[in-house]
Write a protein that holds these residues in place. Structure first.
Motif, PDB file in Angstrom:
ATOM      1  N   LEU A 187       0.771  -1.276   0.174  1.00 40.77           N
ATOM      2  CA  LEU A 187       0.018  -0.176   0.106  1.00 40.77           C
ATOM      3  C   LEU A 187       0.916   1.180   0.002  1.00 40.77           C
ATOM      4  O   LEU A 187       0.619   2.142  -0.521  1.00 40.77           O
ATOM      5  CB  LEU A 187      -0.864   0.022   1.198  1.00 40.77           C
ATOM      6  N   MET A 188       2.040   1.155   0.627  1.00 39.21           N
ATOM      7  CA  MET A 188       2.901   2.436   0.885  1.00 39.21           C
ATOM      8  C   MET A 188       3.497   2.749  -0.537  1.00 39.21           C
ATOM      9  O   MET A 188       3.347   3.952  -1.305  1.00 39.21           O
ATOM     10  CB  MET A 188       4.045   2.069   1.681  1.00 39.21           C
ATOM     11  N   ARG A 189       3.882   1.608  -1.364  1.00 35.22           N
ATOM     12  CA  ARG A 189       4.289   1.985  -2.734  1.00 35.22           C
ATOM     13  C   ARG A 189       3.294   2.467  -3.795  1.00 35.22           C
ATOM     14  O   ARG A 189       3.415   3.240  -4.468  1.00 35.22           O
ATOM     15  CB  ARG A 189       5.002   0.343  -3.103  1.00 35.22           C
ATOM     16  N   GLU A 190       2.105   1.836  -3.250  1.00 36.56           N
ATOM     17  CA  GLU A 190       1.060   2.288  -4.294  1.00 36.56           C
ATOM     18  C   GLU A 190       0.495   3.710  -4.030  1.00 36.56           C
ATOM     19  O   GLU A 190       0.270   4.522  -4.990  1.00 36.56           O
ATOM     20  CB  GLU A 190      -0.124   1.309  -4.251  1.00 36.56           C
ATOM     21  N   ALA A 191       0.565   4.177  -2.717  1.00 34.27           N
ATOM     22  CA  ALA A 191       0.372   5.320  -2.562  1.00 34.27           C
ATOM     23  C   ALA A 191       1.409   6.392  -3.088  1.00 34.27           C
ATOM     24  O   ALA A 191       0.911   7.514  -3.500  1.00 34.27           O
ATOM     25  CB  ALA A 191       0.035   5.582  -0.907  1.00 34.27           C
ATOM     26  N   LEU A 192       2.648   6.131  -2.820  1.00 32.24           N
ATOM     27  CA  LEU A 192       3.576   6.821  -3.532  1.00 32.24           C
ATOM     28  C   LEU A 192       3.514   7.020  -5.055  1.00 32.24           C
ATOM     29  O   LEU A 192       3.627   8.249  -5.616  1.00 32.24           O
ATOM     30  CB  LEU A 192       4.703   6.236  -3.214  1.00 32.24           C
ATOM     31  N   LEU A 193       3.190   5.854  -5.480  1.00 31.17           N
ATOM     32  CA  LEU A 193       2.751   5.923  -7.110  1.00 31.17           C
ATOM     33  C   LEU A 193       1.810   6.809  -7.370  1.00 31.17           C
ATOM     34  O   LEU A 193       1.962   7.447  -8.460  1.00 31.17           O
ATOM     35  CB  LEU A 193       2.722   4.435  -7.385  1.00 31.17           C
ATOM     36  N   VAL A 194       0.728   6.666  -6.654  1.00 33.52           N
ATOM     37  CA  VAL A 194      -0.317   7.615  -6.936  1.00 33.52           C
ATOM     38  C   VAL A 194       0.103   9.317  -7.041  1.00 33.52           C
ATOM     39  O   VAL A 194      -0.239  10.026  -7.794  1.00 33.52           O
ATOM     40  CB  VAL A 194      -1.699   7.566  -6.237  1.00 33.52           C
ATOM     41  N   ALA A 195       0.734   9.298  -5.811  1.00 37.68           N
ATOM     42  CA  ALA A 195       1.153  10.523  -5.611  1.00 37.68           C
ATOM     43  C   ALA A 195       2.215  11.329  -6.773  1.00 37.68           C
ATOM     44  O   ALA A 195       2.102  12.313  -7.395  1.00 37.68           O
ATOM     45  CB  ALA A 195       1.888  10.926  -4.208  1.00 37.68           C
ATOM     46  N   GLU A 196       2.982  10.484  -7.193  1.00 37.93           N
ATOM     47  CA  GLU A 196       4.143  10.898  -8.169  1.00 37.93           C
ATOM     48  C   GLU A 196       3.559  10.847  -9.518  1.00 37.93           C
ATOM     49  O   GLU A 196       3.587  11.638 -10.315  1.00 37.93           O
ATOM     50  CB  GLU A 196       5.245   9.633  -8.063  1.00 37.93           C
ATOM     51  N   HIS A 197       2.705   9.775  -9.889  1.00 38.81           N
ATOM     52  CA  HIS A 197       2.091   9.744 -11.129  1.00 38.81           C
ATOM     53  C   HIS A 197       1.072  11.059 -11.150  1.00 38.81           C
ATOM     54  O   HIS A 197       1.026  11.947 -12.247  1.00 38.81           O
ATOM     55  CB  HIS A 197       1.080   8.692 -11.220  1.00 38.81           C
ATOM     56  N   THR A 198       0.155  11.428 -10.244  1.00 35.31           N
ATOM     57  CA  THR A 198      -0.535  12.646 -10.333  1.00 35.31           C
ATOM     58  C   THR A 198       0.110  14.007 -10.371  1.00 35.31           C
ATOM     59  O   THR A 198      -0.021  14.808 -11.296  1.00 35.31           O
ATOM     60  CB  THR A 198      -1.522  12.572  -9.081  1.00 35.31           C
ATOM     61  N   ALA A 199       1.324  14.110  -9.558  1.00 35.70           N
ATOM     62  CA  ALA A 199       2.024  15.353  -9.610  1.00 35.70           C
ATOM     63  C   ALA A 199       2.735  15.369 -11.108  1.00 35.70           C
ATOM     64  O   ALA A 199       2.584  16.670 -11.715  1.00 35.70           O
ATOM     65  CB  ALA A 199       3.164  15.315  -8.474  1.00 35.70           C
ATOM     66  N   TYR A 200       3.393  14.311 -11.599  1.00 36.23           N
ATOM     67  CA  TYR A 200       4.003  14.176 -12.753  1.00 36.23           C
ATOM     68  C   TYR A 200       2.835  14.830 -14.045  1.00 36.23           C
ATOM     69  O   TYR A 200       3.397  15.826 -14.743  1.00 36.23           O
ATOM     70  CB  TYR A 200       4.425  12.993 -13.140  1.00 36.23           C
ATOM     71  N   HIS A 201       1.916  14.226 -14.180  1.00 39.56           N
ATOM     72  CA  HIS A 201       0.999  14.404 -15.071  1.00 39.56           C
ATOM     73  C   HIS A 201       0.316  15.996 -15.083  1.00 39.56           C
ATOM     74  O   HIS A 201       0.054  16.544 -15.831  1.00 39.56           O
ATOM     75  CB  HIS A 201       0.044  13.535 -15.323  1.00 39.56           C
ATOM     76  N   THR A 202       0.062  16.425 -13.582  1.00 34.47           N
ATOM     77  CA  THR A 202      -0.587  17.714 -13.486  1.00 34.47           C
ATOM     78  C   THR A 202       0.347  18.540 -13.903  1.00 34.47           C
ATOM     79  O   THR A 202       0.034  19.663 -14.456  1.00 34.47           O
ATOM     80  CB  THR A 202      -0.924  17.574 -11.995  1.00 34.47           C
ATOM     81  N   GLY A 203       1.802  18.238 -13.430  1.00 29.56           N
ATOM     82  CA  GLY A 203       2.604  19.321 -14.228  1.00 29.56           C
ATOM     83  C   GLY A 203       2.680  19.581 -15.668  1.00 29.56           C
ATOM     84  O   GLY A 203       2.694  20.533 -16.164  1.00 29.56           O
ATOM     85  N   GLU A 204       2.528  18.351 -16.222  1.00 38.39           N
ATOM     86  CA  GLU A 204       2.252  18.579 -17.824  1.00 38.39           C
ATOM     87  C   GLU A 204       0.946  19.347 -18.239  1.00 38.39           C
ATOM     88  O   GLU A 204       1.053  19.999 -19.144  1.00 38.39           O
ATOM     89  CB  GLU A 204       2.238  16.827 -18.402  1.00 38.39           C
ATOM     90  N   VAL A 205       0.062  19.103 -17.363  1.00 40.59           N
ATOM     91  CA  VAL A 205      -1.171  19.816 -17.846  1.00 40.59           C
ATOM     92  C   VAL A 205      -1.108  21.119 -17.592  1.00 40.59           C
ATOM     93  O   VAL A 205      -1.619  22.084 -18.228  1.00 40.59           O
ATOM     94  CB  VAL A 205      -2.369  19.463 -17.016  1.00 40.59           C
ATOM     95  N   ILE A 206      -0.342  21.765 -16.606  1.00 38.40           N
ATOM     96  CA  ILE A 206      -0.041  23.038 -16.365  1.00 38.40           C
ATOM     97  C   ILE A 206       0.925  23.770 -17.687  1.00 38.40           C
ATOM     98  O   ILE A 206       0.696  24.684 -18.119  1.00 38.40           O
ATOM     99  CB  ILE A 206       0.922  23.516 -15.016  1.00 38.40           C
ATOM    100  N   VAL A 207       1.944  22.676 -18.018  1.00 42.08           N
ATOM    101  CA  VAL A 207       2.841  23.399 -19.195  1.00 42.08           C
ATOM    102  C   VAL A 207       1.595  23.636 -20.306  1.00 42.08           C
ATOM    103  O   VAL A 207       1.991  24.464 -20.909  1.00 42.08           O
ATOM    104  CB  VAL A 207       3.838  22.249 -19.349  1.00 42.08           C
ATOM    105  N   LEU A 208       0.781  22.549 -20.614  1.00 44.11           N
ATOM    106  CA  LEU A 208       0.278  22.660 -21.712  1.00 44.11           C
ATOM    107  C   LEU A 208      -0.826  24.026 -21.550  1.00 44.11           C
ATOM    108  O   LEU A 208      -0.973  24.670 -22.584  1.00 44.11           O
ATOM    109  CB  LEU A 208      -0.523  21.281 -21.850  1.00 44.11           C
ATOM    110  N   ARG A 209      -1.258  24.082 -20.329  1.00 38.30           N
ATOM    111  CA  ARG A 209      -2.002  25.202 -20.053  1.00 38.30           C
ATOM    112  C   ARG A 209      -1.320  26.578 -20.531  1.00 38.30           C
ATOM    113  O   ARG A 209      -1.641  27.536 -20.871  1.00 38.30           O
ATOM    114  CB  ARG A 209      -2.621  25.164 -18.828  1.00 38.30           C
ATOM    115  N   ARG A 210      -0.228  26.622 -19.953  1.00 41.77           N
ATOM    116  CA  ARG A 210       0.878  27.781 -20.261  1.00 41.77           C
ATOM    117  C   ARG A 210       0.944  28.059 -21.602  1.00 41.77           C
ATOM    118  O   ARG A 210       0.835  29.135 -22.272  1.00 41.77           O
ATOM    119  CB  ARG A 210       2.349  27.743 -19.450  1.00 41.77           C
ATOM    120  N   LEU A 211       1.173  26.884 -22.289  1.00 37.90           N
ATOM    121  CA  LEU A 211       1.725  27.184 -23.819  1.00 37.90           C
ATOM    122  C   LEU A 211       0.239  27.554 -24.483  1.00 37.90           C
ATOM    123  O   LEU A 211       0.306  28.133 -25.673  1.00 37.90           O
ATOM    124  CB  LEU A 211       2.119  25.823 -24.341  1.00 37.90           C
ATOM    125  N   LEU A 212      -0.845  26.984 -24.048  1.00 41.56           N
ATOM    126  CA  LEU A 212      -2.246  27.492 -24.615  1.00 41.56           C
ATOM    127  C   LEU A 212      -2.680  28.775 -24.178  1.00 41.56           C
ATOM    128  O   LEU A 212      -3.574  29.420 -24.650  1.00 41.56           O
ATOM    129  CB  LEU A 212      -3.242  26.632 -24.263  1.00 41.56           C
TER     130      LEU A 212
END
Length: 158
Positions: free
Chosen positions: A129-154
């Motif tokens: 569960l620890m690993r999966e919780a860290l995975l959710v946090a990392e995956h969400t942060a990574y792709h949310t950062g990409e969303v912000i970059v796309l929004r800036r480019l738009l």
């Protein structure tokens, strides 16, 4: 406070965001369906595809954590949407709401002292569960950062 509870508290803070970056509620607010479906030259995905990928992956991880009869999805086909844009604003809003709900579900799993953070899942390959919780946090942060970059480019994010 014991170490186990401190680890749970830190995982929850990580899942909620707001320490190194704004909470996800702030980062994903006010995205429009039109914006979410726009392509950026030289990038292989739209905001919609990132958000839907985040949602699909999050719920796959939650299913893995909660269902001993879990069936693995096929990578990458089952994890990425084919559509480049949401059908409408309601579809986009539902996707974002489900991401927020899914993160809250993971937080509840982490908060529950009956759930051993370090016990391997019987149906997995060493995951905890620890690993999966860290995975959710990392995956969400990574792709949310990409969303912000796309929004800036738009030009829709300051």
């Amino acid at each position: 406070m014991n170490q186990n509870q401190e680890i749970r508290n830190q995982l929850i803070k990580l899942l909620e965001g707001g320490i190194a970056y704004q909470p996800i509620e702030e980062l994903l607010k006010d995205i429009t369906a039109d914006e979410a479906g726009k392509s950026i030259s030289h990038l292989p995905y739209t905001i919609w595809q990132l958000l839907e990928h985040m949602r699909i992956t999050l719920y796959d991880i939650l299913e893995f954590c909660q269902n001993p009869d879990y069936q693995y999805l096929k990578w990458p086909d089952d994890y990425w949407p084919k559509e480049v844009a949401p059908a409408d604003q309601e579809t986009l809003d539902k996707c974002i709401a489900e991401i927020k709900t899914g993160i809250q579900t993971m937080i509840k799993l982490v908060q529950d002292p009956a759930n051993d953070l370090f016990k391997t899942f019987s149906h997995g390959e060493g995951q905890t569960l620890m690993r999966e919780a860290l995975l959710v946090a990392e995956h969400t942060a990574y792709h949310t950062g990409e969303v912000i970059v796309l929004r800036r480019l738009l030009g829709t994010w300051e």
